[in-house]
Design a protein around this motif. Structure first.
Motif, short mmCIF file in Angstrom:
data_model
loop_
_atom_site.label_atom_id
_atom_site.label_comp_id
_atom_site.label_asym_id
_atom_site.label_seq_id
_atom_site.Cartn_x
_atom_site.Cartn_y
_atom_site.Cartn_z
N GLY A 47 -17.18 -2.47 2.21
CA GLY A 47 -17.97 -1.58 3.05
C GLY A 47 -19.41 -2.03 3.24
O GLY A 47 -20.08 -1.58 4.17
N ILE A 48 -19.90 -2.92 2.39
CA ILE A 48 -21.29 -3.38 2.49
C ILE A 48 -21.38 -4.64 3.34
O ILE A 48 -22.18 -4.72 4.27
N THR A 49 -20.56 -5.65 3.03
CA THR A 49 -20.66 -6.93 3.72
C THR A 49 -19.68 -7.07 4.88
O THR A 49 -19.86 -7.93 5.74
N GLY A 50 -18.62 -6.28 4.88
CA GLY A 50 -17.59 -6.41 5.90
C GLY A 50 -16.57 -7.50 5.61
O GLY A 50 -15.63 -7.70 6.37
N ASN A 51 -16.75 -8.23 4.51
CA ASN A 51 -15.80 -9.28 4.13
C ASN A 51 -14.45 -8.65 3.78
O ASN A 51 -14.38 -7.52 3.30
N ARG A 52 -13.40 -9.43 3.99
CA ARG A 52 -12.05 -8.96 3.69
C ARG A 52 -11.37 -9.86 2.68
O ARG A 52 -11.63 -11.06 2.62
N HIS A 53 -10.48 -9.26 1.89
CA HIS A 53 -9.64 -10.01 0.97
C HIS A 53 -8.31 -9.28 0.83
O HIS A 53 -8.17 -8.14 1.25
N PHE A 54 -7.32 -9.97 0.27
CA PHE A 54 -5.99 -9.38 0.07
C PHE A 54 -5.84 -8.94 -1.37
O PHE A 54 -6.34 -9.57 -2.28
N ALA A 55 -5.10 -7.86 -1.55
CA ALA A 55 -4.68 -7.41 -2.88
C ALA A 55 -3.18 -7.20 -2.82
O ALA A 55 -2.65 -6.70 -1.82
N TYR A 56 -2.49 -7.61 -3.87
CA TYR A 56 -1.03 -7.53 -3.91
C TYR A 56 -0.59 -6.66 -5.08
O TYR A 56 -1.10 -6.80 -6.19
N GLY A 57 0.38 -5.79 -4.81
CA GLY A 57 0.97 -5.00 -5.88
C GLY A 57 2.05 -5.78 -6.58
O GLY A 57 2.41 -6.89 -6.17
N PRO A 58 2.62 -5.22 -7.63
CA PRO A 58 3.69 -5.91 -8.36
C PRO A 58 5.00 -5.89 -7.56
O PRO A 58 5.23 -5.00 -6.75
N TRP A 59 5.85 -6.88 -7.82
CA TRP A 59 7.18 -6.90 -7.21
C TRP A 59 8.00 -5.78 -7.82
O TRP A 59 8.03 -5.61 -9.03
N LYS A 60 8.67 -4.99 -6.95
CA LYS A 60 9.48 -3.86 -7.40
C LYS A 60 10.84 -3.89 -6.71
O LYS A 60 10.96 -4.35 -5.58
N GLY A 61 11.84 -3.34 -7.37
CA GLY A 61 13.17 -3.24 -6.81
C GLY A 61 13.26 -2.07 -5.83
O GLY A 61 12.30 -1.32 -5.62
N VAL A 62 14.46 -1.90 -5.26
CA VAL A 62 14.71 -0.83 -4.29
C VAL A 62 14.46 0.53 -4.94
O VAL A 62 14.77 0.75 -6.10
N ASP A 63 13.86 1.43 -4.17
CA ASP A 63 13.50 2.79 -4.59
C ASP A 63 12.39 2.84 -5.64
O ASP A 63 12.19 3.86 -6.28
N LYS A 64 11.67 1.74 -5.80
CA LYS A 64 10.51 1.71 -6.70
C LYS A 64 9.27 1.41 -5.87
O LYS A 64 9.30 0.57 -4.98
N LYS A 65 8.18 2.08 -6.16
CA LYS A 65 6.94 1.93 -5.39
C LYS A 65 6.07 0.82 -5.95
O LYS A 65 5.76 0.79 -7.13
N SER A 66 5.65 -0.10 -5.07
CA SER A 66 4.66 -1.12 -5.39
C SER A 66 3.33 -0.60 -4.87
O SER A 66 3.20 -0.28 -3.69
N GLN A 67 2.34 -0.51 -5.74
CA GLN A 67 1.05 0.08 -5.35
C GLN A 67 -0.09 -0.76 -5.89
O GLN A 67 0.01 -1.34 -6.96
N VAL A 68 -1.19 -0.81 -5.13
CA VAL A 68 -2.38 -1.55 -5.56
C VAL A 68 -3.62 -0.91 -4.96
O VAL A 68 -3.58 -0.34 -3.87
N ALA A 69 -4.72 -1.00 -5.70
CA ALA A 69 -6.03 -0.53 -5.22
C ALA A 69 -6.89 -1.74 -4.88
O ALA A 69 -6.71 -2.82 -5.44
N CYS A 70 -7.81 -1.55 -3.96
CA CYS A 70 -8.66 -2.65 -3.50
C CYS A 70 -9.73 -3.05 -4.52
O CYS A 70 -10.17 -4.19 -4.53
N GLY A 71 -10.18 -2.15 -5.30
CA GLY A 71 -11.27 -2.43 -6.24
C GLY A 71 -12.10 -1.17 -6.36
O GLY A 71 -11.58 -0.06 -6.31
#
Length: 107
Positions: free
Chosen positions: A68-92
């Motif tokens: 929100g300050i610099t406007g730079n972008r990066h990727f964040a990846y959640g963990p690999w999960k099987g079917v019916d399991k949620k993969s979730q990640v926060a940006c920081g």
């Protein structure tokens, strides 16, 4: 010396042939294990998730985070999960980063 060169040249098609045969077999295995009926979401401004409801294999969320300050972008990846399991990640840090895009990867 010439015999070594001939032996080396004779082995080349075997190596190339081995690679050519191995690639389609590996590709067929990976393609058969793909989850489907996938959805993504953003429960808050800093977090993204992905979940797949059918098929086999695994899914992980891929989030594009924006500073929100610099406007730079990066990727964040959640963990690999099987079917019916949620993969979730926060940006920081939630006071600084926001989720610009939520996507997913399958394997």
């Amino acid at each position: 010396m010439n015999m070594k060169k001939l032996a080396s040249l004779a082995m080349t098609p075997l190596v190339v042939g081995g690679i050519a045969v191995a690639v389609p077999i590996a590709g067929a295995t990976a393609a058969s294990a793909v989850p489907s009926q996938c959805q993504v979401g953003k429960p808050n401004e800093n977090t993204g998730f992905a979940i797949c409801r059918a098929g086999t294999g695994q899914v992980r969320v891929k989030v594009t985070c924006e500073d929100g300050i610099t406007g730079n972008r990066h990727f964040a990846y959640g963990p690999w999960k099987g079917v019916d399991k949620k993969s979730q990640v926060a940006c920081g840090a939630p006071q600084r980063y926001i989720v610009a895009l939520v996507d997913y990867q399958r394997r």
